[in-house]
Design a protein around this motif. Structure first.
Motif, short mmCIF file in Angstrom:
data_model
loop_
_atom_site.label_atom_id
_atom_site.label_comp_id
_atom_site.label_asym_id
_atom_site.label_seq_id
_atom_site.Cartn_x
_atom_site.Cartn_y
_atom_site.Cartn_z
N ASP A 88 14.00 -4.74 3.44
CA ASP A 88 14.65 -3.63 4.14
C ASP A 88 15.99 -3.28 3.50
O ASP A 88 16.33 -2.10 3.35
N ARG B 3 16.87 0.29 1.88
CA ARG B 3 18.01 1.03 2.42
C ARG B 3 18.99 1.40 1.31
O ARG B 3 19.50 2.53 1.26
N HIS C 39 2.88 1.34 5.45
CA HIS C 39 3.95 0.72 6.23
C HIS C 39 4.75 1.81 6.97
O HIS C 39 4.67 2.99 6.64
N HIS C 40 5.54 1.37 7.94
CA HIS C 40 6.37 2.30 8.69
C HIS C 40 7.85 1.99 8.45
O HIS C 40 8.18 1.13 7.65
N GLY C 41 8.72 2.71 9.13
CA GLY C 41 10.14 2.45 9.02
C GLY C 41 10.70 2.83 7.67
O GLY C 41 10.41 3.90 7.12
N LEU C 42 11.50 1.95 7.12
CA LEU C 42 12.17 2.23 5.85
C LEU C 42 11.17 2.44 4.71
O LEU C 42 11.40 3.26 3.82
N GLU D 116 8.20 3.73 4.88
CA GLU D 116 7.65 5.08 5.02
C GLU D 116 8.66 6.13 4.56
O GLU D 116 8.30 7.11 3.90
N GLU D 117 9.95 5.90 4.88
CA GLU D 117 10.99 6.83 4.46
C GLU D 117 11.16 6.82 2.94
O GLU D 117 11.27 7.87 2.30
#
Length: 345
Positions: free
Chosen positions: A268, A272, A298-301, A303-304
Motif C-alpha cells: 500500500d 500510494r 484488487h480494490h483500493g489503492l 485499483e486506483e
C-alpha cells in the motif's frame, strides 16, 4: 534490488563470487546430475522448452508467446506449461484470466493464458497431463529446462544480449543455473535477445558446439503511443532497465523511474507513493504488462494505481520471421522420429 539476484552477480566476479565458489561447485554438480540422470517423462505430444542459462528475465515469456502464435498458425492446438512463479497455488491449475489473479497463479501465466491454454504446476509432469487432458496437441514449457522432468523435442535457450551470463558463475556465486557446458549439451538452439556484446562468448561456444543461433528483439507494439509524453516509469521484472530502454525507444520522456524485484507484490505504501509522486509532477504512470497484470482484480489503492497506469505492450520480433515456425516444425519432426523408435511413458 531489481530482481531476486544479488547485484554482484551481474558484475565482474569479485571476492564474494570467489568466496562462494566451493558452494557453487557443489550446486553445479547436483544440477549436472539432475540434467544428465533424471528420468524424463515422454509425452504423447511434441514439447518445446523455452529456458535460459541464468535466473532473472531473459525474454522467455514473449518467446513462448511467439511460439504459441506460430503453432496456432500451423494448425496446432498448443498449451503452455509454467511453474507459476510469484503465485500462491501449487497446481496443477488451468489458468483463467477472468477468474484468477496474479497473486494466485503468477503474473506471467496470466499473460500466457491470453495466447493459449496455460497450466501452472510445481510438478511439471502433472501439469503436462492436465494440458493433454484439456485437448492440446503441443506443449510449450515456459522455463523448466534445468528441472529435466519432461523430455523435450526442442530446447531453446534464451540469453539477454545486454546482460549475458553476468559474472559467469553458478548459483550462489553467480546467476548461472547449472554449468554452462552441461546446459549447452542439452540445448537444441540458442536465442539472443536485444543488442549488446555480453552474449558474444556464449554465441561462439554454441556455434562451436554446432547449435543453431537465432536473434530477436523486444519492440513496443505501438511505437508512437508514448511519443513526447512525460512519464513516471516503474517496473517489477527481472531486468527493469530493458523496459526503460524500450519505453524511451517508444518516444517517452522518462522523468522519474522506480525499480522493484521480479514478480514484486506492491505494498500500500509503495502504491500510494507512486500515485502521489506522479500527481505531484503531472506525470503519466507507465509500467510493464506484467506489473499491470499484478494490479488487476484488487480494490483500493491497487485499483486506483491500475486506473492511472498505462502499460507498454511489447512483442518478440525475430530477425528471421520464419524462425518460430521453423522451431515448431522441427519439434514436430523430432517428436515423430522418437515415436517411431520407441513407445511413450
Amino acid at each position: 534490488m531489481v530482481s531476486e539476484a544479488p547485484p554482484f552477480w551481474w558484475n565482474d566476479a569479485d571476492w564474494r563470487a570467489k568466496g562462494l565458489a566451493p558452494v557453487a561447485w557443489a550446486y553445479g554438480s547436483i544440477a549436472r546430475r539432475i540434467m544428465d540422470r533424471r528420468q524424463r517423462l515422454r509425452l504423447p505430444v511434441p514439447v518445446i522448452c523455452v529456458g535460459n542459462f541464468t535466473v532473472g528475465g531473459a525474454g522467455k515469456t514473449p518467446t513462448a508467446m511467439a511460439l504459441a502464435k506460430a503453432a496456432v498458425a500451423k494448425g496446432r492446438k498448443p498449451g503452455i506449461l509454467s511453474r507459476g512463479y510469484g503465485g500462491s497455488m501449487d497446481g496443477p491449475v488451468l489458468v483463467d484470466p477472468h477468474h484468477h489473479r496474479a497473486k494466485d497463479v503468477g503474473d506471467e501465466p496470466m499473460l500466457l493464458a491470453t495466447h493459449a491454454p496455460t497450466v501452472i504446476s510445481r510438478d511439471r509432469r502433472r501439469g503436462a497431463e492436465m494440458l493433454i487432458a484439456s485437448g492440446v496437441d503441443m506443449i510449450i514449457m515456459d522455463d523448466g529446462f534445468q528441472s529435466a522432468q519432461i523430455e523435450n523435442d526442442y530446447a531453446l535457450l534464451v540469453i539477454d544480449a545486454g546482460r549475458g551470463l553476468g559474472n559467469g558463475h553458478v548459483i550462489p556465486a553467480g546467476p548461472v543455473r547449472a554449468p554452462v557446458i552441461d546446459q549447452l549439451r542439452h540445448a537444441t538452439a540458442l536465442l539472443t535477445v536485444g543488442s549488446g556484446a555480453a552474449a558474444s562468448d556464449m554465441v561462439r561456444r554454441a556455434s562451436r558446439a554446432g547449435k543453431p543461433i537465432h536473434q530477436a528483439r523486444i519492440v513496443p507494439r505501438d511505437p508512437g503511443r508514448f511519443s513526447s509524453q512525460r512519464v513516471f516509469a516503474y517496473a517489477g521484472i527481472g531486468d527493469p532497465h530493458r523496459f526503460f530502454r524500450s519505453l524511451e525507444e517508444a518516444g517517452a520522456e522518462i522523468v522519474r523511474k522506480r525499480s522493484f524485484g521480479d514478480h514484486h507484490p506492491f505494498t500500500d505504501e509503495e502504491m500510494r507513493d507512486l500515485i502521489a509522486d506522479a500527481d505531484k509532477d503531472d506525470l503519466q504512470l507507465v509500467a510493464t504488462e506484467k506489473d499491470v497484470t499484478r494490479l488487476k482484480g484488487h480494490h483500493g489503492l491497487a485499483e486506483e494505481l491500475l486506473a492511472k497506469t498505462d502499460a507498454l505492450l511489447i512483442d518478440m520480433v525475430f530477425d528471421q520471421p520464419s524462425i518460430p515456425t521453423s522451431i515448431v516444425e522441427k519439434a514436430i519432426a523430432t517428436f515423430k522420429d522418437k515415436r517411431l523408435s520407441a513407445p511413450f511413458g
